[in-house]
Design a protein around this motif. Structure first.
Motif, PDB file in Angstrom:
ATOM      1  N   SER A  36       5.089  65.717  47.316  1.00  0.00           N
ATOM      2  CA  SER A  36       3.870  65.930  46.532  1.00  0.00           C
ATOM      3  C   SER A  36       2.645  65.409  47.272  1.00  0.00           C
ATOM      4  CB  SER A  36       4.011  65.254  45.167  1.00  0.00           C
ATOM      5  OG  SER A  36       2.841  65.397  44.403  1.00  0.00           O
ATOM      6  N   THR A  37       2.768  64.223  47.876  1.00  0.00           N
ATOM      7  CA  THR A  37       1.642  63.662  48.631  1.00  0.00           C
ATOM      8  C   THR A  37       1.304  64.513  49.849  1.00  0.00           C
ATOM      9  OG1 THR A  37       2.318  61.441  47.914  1.00  0.00           O
ATOM     10  CG2 THR A  37       0.801  61.592  49.790  1.00  0.00           C
ATOM     11  N   ARG A  38       2.345  65.001  50.537  1.00  0.00           N
ATOM     12  CA  ARG A  38       2.109  65.838  51.711  1.00  0.00           C
ATOM     13  C   ARG A  38       1.427  67.151  51.322  1.00  0.00           C
ATOM     14  NH1 ARG A  38       7.080  67.094  53.160  1.00  0.00           N
ATOM     15  NH2 ARG A  38       7.491  64.998  53.937  1.00  0.00           N
ATOM     16  N   ARG A  39       1.827  67.723  50.185  1.00  0.00           N
ATOM     17  CA  ARG A  39       1.218  68.974  49.735  1.00  0.00           C
ATOM     18  C   ARG A  39      -0.242  68.756  49.354  1.00  0.00           C
ATOM     19  NH1 ARG A  39       4.849  70.102  46.494  1.00  0.00           N
ATOM     20  NH2 ARG A  39       3.955  69.236  44.582  1.00  0.00           N
ATOM     21  N   GLU A  40      -0.517  67.668  48.634  1.00  0.00           N
ATOM     22  CA  GLU A  40      -1.903  67.393  48.265  1.00  0.00           C
ATOM     23  C   GLU A  40      -2.760  67.159  49.501  1.00  0.00           C
ATOM     24  OE1 GLU A  40      -1.804  64.101  45.653  1.00  0.00           O
ATOM     25  OE2 GLU A  40      -0.851  65.195  43.988  1.00  0.00           O
ATOM     26  N   THR A  41      -2.236  66.423  50.484  1.00  0.00           N
ATOM     27  CA  THR A  41      -2.993  66.170  51.715  1.00  0.00           C
ATOM     28  C   THR A  41      -3.249  67.463  52.480  1.00  0.00           C
ATOM     29  OG1 THR A  41      -1.989  63.978  51.859  1.00  0.00           O
ATOM     30  CG2 THR A  41      -3.027  64.841  53.852  1.00  0.00           C
ATOM     31  N   ARG A  64      -5.918  69.547  50.787  1.00  0.00           N
ATOM     32  CA  ARG A  64      -7.209  68.880  50.834  1.00  0.00           C
ATOM     33  C   ARG A  64      -7.860  68.990  52.210  1.00  0.00           C
ATOM     34  NH1 ARG A  64      -5.679  64.576  48.382  1.00  0.00           N
ATOM     35  NH2 ARG A  64      -5.153  63.382  50.241  1.00  0.00           N
ATOM     36  N   ASN A  65      -7.059  69.234  53.256  1.00  0.00           N
ATOM     37  CA  ASN A  65      -7.601  69.240  54.618  1.00  0.00           C
ATOM     38  C   ASN A  65      -7.408  70.562  55.348  1.00  0.00           C
ATOM     39  OD1 ASN A  65      -8.424  66.330  54.880  1.00  0.00           O
ATOM     40  ND2 ASN A  65      -6.250  66.036  54.466  1.00  0.00           N
ATOM     41  N   ILE A  66      -6.667  71.517  54.787  1.00  0.00           N
ATOM     42  CA  ILE A  66      -6.421  72.807  55.433  1.00  0.00           C
ATOM     43  C   ILE A  66      -6.885  73.906  54.483  1.00  0.00           C
ATOM     44  CG2 ILE A  66      -4.698  74.335  56.447  1.00  0.00           C
ATOM     45  CD1 ILE A  66      -5.119  71.791  58.025  1.00  0.00           C
ATOM     46  N   ARG A 120     -10.059  71.256  58.166  1.00  0.00           N
ATOM     47  CA  ARG A 120     -11.312  70.971  57.478  1.00  0.00           C
ATOM     48  C   ARG A 120     -12.365  70.441  58.443  1.00  0.00           C
ATOM     49  NH1 ARG A 120     -11.840  68.919  51.728  1.00  0.00           N
ATOM     50  NH2 ARG A 120     -14.060  68.564  51.464  1.00  0.00           N
ATOM     51  N   ALA A 121     -11.975  69.537  59.331  1.00  0.00           N
ATOM     52  CA  ALA A 121     -12.933  68.956  60.270  1.00  0.00           C
ATOM     53  C   ALA A 121     -13.539  70.032  61.169  1.00  0.00           C
ATOM     54  CB  ALA A 121     -12.257  67.874  61.104  1.00  0.00           C
ATOM     55  N   ILE A 153     -24.401  72.596  54.168  1.00  0.00           N
ATOM     56  CA  ILE A 153     -23.256  73.178  53.475  1.00  0.00           C
ATOM     57  C   ILE A 153     -21.967  72.715  54.126  1.00  0.00           C
ATOM     58  CG2 ILE A 153     -23.095  75.270  54.902  1.00  0.00           C
ATOM     59  CD1 ILE A 153     -22.476  76.808  52.346  1.00  0.00           C
ATOM     60  N   SER A 154     -20.929  72.526  53.295  1.00  0.00           N
ATOM     61  CA  SER A 154     -19.612  72.170  53.804  1.00  0.00           C
ATOM     62  C   SER A 154     -18.892  73.456  54.212  1.00  0.00           C
ATOM     63  CB  SER A 154     -18.806  71.431  52.730  1.00  0.00           C
ATOM     64  OG  SER A 154     -17.455  71.303  53.104  1.00  0.00           O
ATOM     65  N   GLY A 155     -18.515  73.535  55.504  1.00  0.00           N
ATOM     66  CA  GLY A 155     -17.830  74.722  55.970  1.00  0.00           C
ATOM     67  C   GLY A 155     -16.499  74.939  55.256  1.00  0.00           C
TER      68      GLY A 155
END
Length: 405
Positions: free
Chosen positions: A332-337, A340-342, A350-351, A370-372
């Motif tokens: 669950s933590t890996r999926r949320e991360t 959130r970043n991909i 995301r970066a 703006i956030s890309g």
């Protein structure tokens, strides 16, 4: 909680209901006269609200419970109408080349009412238990046919049973069905089922669902481990039956306890919850008692039960559950991360997206940076737009597809 407490208030109302004393019954005889006053509740003279609440208490009728049942039943029907036709159409597509096999299907269809009627006719049981047996029978048939579509008969009854199996496995349908059953039991004079409605909170939190899955996912491993533990406790009970039978009685009496092997097995199973294992419930043995030479055998028996059953066996069960919960939490933590970043559709970091947006000096209409990542996920490649496109393709005739479609 509110529905169950309302029944508790009804009980308080019943306790304060007015009563009246009937004229004393006088019995006259040649020797003595006996006066026997009696008190009887007079419901017909009580206020209307007290009478209504007494009937509500007697029959489990609760306006809030009835309203909850109607709303949840409507929600269940709408959910079934949403999923079941889709499942049924897919089953029709998968089984269109199979044989009809009406004989096999009729065995399943005729077996369902027989399973329901047998306990009712011969044992005079309540109809709730046989109803669950029928559900289990149809569920098992659907599960057997679901494993391999080639074994599912090509007829409407078999497809309906298969659709029932798929719908029963859907969380949205099972959740509402279980709540409807609990509420119906509460209305029909099993009021404590109102408390089970609070379990709906499990479906509101993914973390609570992981707690339940920590037990249900390794269920086969837990079942086999439990069977091994029962066999070991049976062996300890057999040893106690032949050698330590009198120690099961507080006064050392042979005939009080453990006079039959199955009674010893029950005491061995209960010994798991004792502080010192099974030895904590048995008669104490003095280490200095060398006359009967019982201490050595009891010491080995009690210590081995405590180590193997109370410690090792229970820790194995807990370890299986804890390990499964840890894996679910990590997933669950890996999926949320990840989400959130991909980015959802393009799978870009995301970066990288934010850096490109900053280098090109993209701004909002108000002139803010703006956030890309947000712009790509919500505007350029909105996931719901892609979902709508997928459903559009499902509904469109494949003959009319364009190249990209």
């Amino acid at each position: 909680f509110v529905l169950f407490q309302s029944l508790e208030l009804n009980k308080d109302k019943m306790a304060s209901m007015p009563t009246t004393t009937t004229p004393p019954a006088t019995t006259t005889s040649t020797s003595t006269t006996t006066i026997a006053p009696t008190t009887t509740p007079q419901l017909h003279q009580a206020p209307f609200d007290v009478v209504y609440k007494s009937l509500a208490l007697e029959y489990g009728i609760n306006s809030g419970g009835t309203a909850y049942l109607m709303i949840m039943t409507l929600s269940l029907v709408l959910t079934c109408l949403t999923y079941s036709p889709v499942d049924y159409n897919r089953i029709c597509e998968e089984t269109k080349n199979n044989e009809t096999r009406w004989t096999e299907t009729m065995v399943i269809m005729v077996g369902a009412p027989l399973i329901f009627l047998a306990p009712v006719v011969f044992s005079k049981h309540h109809t709730v238990g046989p109803g669950f047996l029928v559900i289990a029978w149809l569920y098992q048939a659907g599960m057997c046919w679901q494993k391999d579509w080639l074994h599912c008969p090509n007829n409407k009854f078999a497809r309906a049973i298969n659709a029932f199996y798929k719908g029963f496995n859907r969380q949205a349908i099972f959740r509402r069905l279980s709540l409807v059953i609990c509420c119906m039991n509460s209305i029909f004079r099993v009021e404590y089922f109102y408390t089970f409605l609070l379990l709906d909170m499990i479906y509101m939190s993914e973390k609570l669902q992981n707690v339940v899955k920590a037990v249900t996912i390794p269920l086969s491993a837990l079942a086999y481990t439990t069977m091994l533990g029962l066999v070991m406790m049976y062996e300890y009970a057999a040893i106690a039956f032949f050698y330590f039978r009198k120690d099961f009685s507080p006064g050392g009496d042979d005939a009080d306890k453990c006079d039959q092997l199955h009674i010893c097995v029950i005491y061995a199973i209960q010994g798991m919850r004792a502080d010192g294992g099974l030895g904590g419930d048995l008669r104490g043995v003095d280490p200095g008692d060398t006359e009967n030479n019982e201490f050595t055998g009891r010491f080995a028996y009690d210590l081995s039960f405590f180590v193997l059953i109370s410690t090792v066996f229970m820790n194995i069960l807990f370890g299986i559950i804890v390990d499964t919960f840890g894996q679910l939490r990590e997933m669950s933590t890996r999926r949320e991360t990840y989400f959130r970043n991909i980015s959802f559709t393009a799978c870009l970091d995301r970066a990288l997206l934010d850096r490109v947006a900053t280098s090109e000096e993209k701004t909002t209409p108000e002139g803010l940076p703006i956030s890309g990542f947000k712009w790509l996920n919500e505007d350029r490649q909105n996931c719901w737009n892609y979902m709508n496109f997928v459903f559009y393709l499902y509904r469109k005739d494949p003959i009319n597809y364009t190249g990209p479609e």
